[in-house]
Design an enzyme around this catalytic site. Structure first.
Site, short mmCIF file in Angstrom:
data_model
loop_
_atom_site.label_atom_id
_atom_site.label_comp_id
_atom_site.label_asym_id
_atom_site.label_seq_id
_atom_site.Cartn_x
_atom_site.Cartn_y
_atom_site.Cartn_z
CB SER A 152 -1.35 0.10 1.26
OG SER A 152 -1.96 0.92 0.93
CG ASP A 186 -4.08 -2.06 0.54
OD1 ASP A 186 -2.81 -2.84 1.35
OD2 ASP A 186 -4.20 -1.22 1.39
#
Length: 297
Positions: free
Chosen positions: A40, A154
């Site tokens: 991320s 993510d």
């Protein structure tokens, strides 16, 4: 001789700006970063560092106001997420251009999650921005990335702080940066003049949010009901946080990093990128505190 560091940078939205402070502190203490992995926001900071453009990105972050951040959020009415993410990546790409990961002098891995095949995806080559866009697709917030018949989200879903992808050598240190730690945060007291400026900016920001909400209501007669149920996102996010905490603890137990740097989950919100300097300073302090604790043992 410089101590070599293999660096794992964790997920956590705007708190990931603290990774910049950690990298700065590593350099100040004479460490040599020889490999980076990230999930991320950790992938963004790590990828831009390995591409040689972290300074330009940092300067850009420090220039952002609260309203600038809002304007970079390209809202969508998709059931898969409410931000597309294209606008912010276009802004970064215009700033530094795209790069091929395999050409970096410092090896880099961005971690994403394949929802269809239920596995981690490790980007070690190919387009940097393609890898980063997949790695930051926070569920319920950013829309997933469609890639060759699968959907990517993510990297923090399965691997919040990806120490496992690093190729540690005998004398190296693995430094893991967890920016979602369960620890209290001391809030800085702003000077009165800054408070006044912040309040004016916040008022303008809230007016823009109200306008966006009114647009939703005009486009969807049932949107009022949806707005009232946004509390469900809190439940989802807290459940997600608990899962990430457990995964991070297990990863650290299995791989035993030489140094764990912790930044509180309460340090700032997911989209508070206008607090760049504050978070960079916090990351630097967190590293220095962790290093001092290690040396005191």
């Amino acid at each position: 001789m410089q101590k070599k560091v293999r660096l794992a940078l964790g997920s956590g939205g705007a708190r990931g700006m603290a990774h910049i402070g950690v990298i700065e502190a590593l350099h100040e203490h004479g460490f040599e970063i020889v490999e980076v992995s990230g999930s991320s926001m950790g992938a963004i900071v790590g990828g831009l560092y390995c591409a040689g453009h972290l300074d330009a990105y940092t300067k850009w972050l420090k220039s952002l106001s609260r309203l600038d951040v809002f304007k970079l959020l390209d809202f969508t009415f998709s059931s898969q997420g409410f931000v597309k993410g294209e606008k912010v990546f276009k802004a970064i790409e215009q700033l530094i251009g795209d790069h091929q990961i395999e050409n970096f002098k410092i090896p880099f891995t961005a971690v994403a999650t394949d929802l269809i095949h239920r596995k981690e995806i490790h980007y070690k080559q190919g387009s940097l921005f393609k890898a980063l866009r997949a790695s930051v697709a926070i569920p319920t917030i950013f829309t997933p990335v469609d890639d060759q018949g699968t959907q990517l989200v993510d990297g923090g879903v399965l691997n919040p702080v990806p120490v496992n992808v690093l190729k540690k050598q005998a004398e190296d240190w693995v430094v893991a940066v967890n920016i979602s730690a369960q620890k209290p945060i001391q809030q800085k007291i702003q000077p009165e003049i800054n408070k006044q400026e912040a309040n004016k900016e916040r008022a303008a920001y809230l007016r823009m949010m109200d306008q966006f909400r009114n647009q939703i209501l005009r486009l969807d007669s049932k949107a009022e009901e949806n707005v009232e149920k946004l509390g469900l996102f809190d439940i989802l996010n807290k459940s997600y946080d608990l899962t990430q905490d457990r995964l991070t603890d297990l990863m650290f137990e299995m791989h035993n990093p030489e140094l764990i740097v912790e930044v509180s989950r309460d340090a700032c919100g997911v989209f508070e990128f206008y607090r760049a300097q504050e978070m960079i300073d916090l990351g630097k302090k967190a590293f220095n505190d962790a290093l001092a604790s290690k040396h005191s043992l």
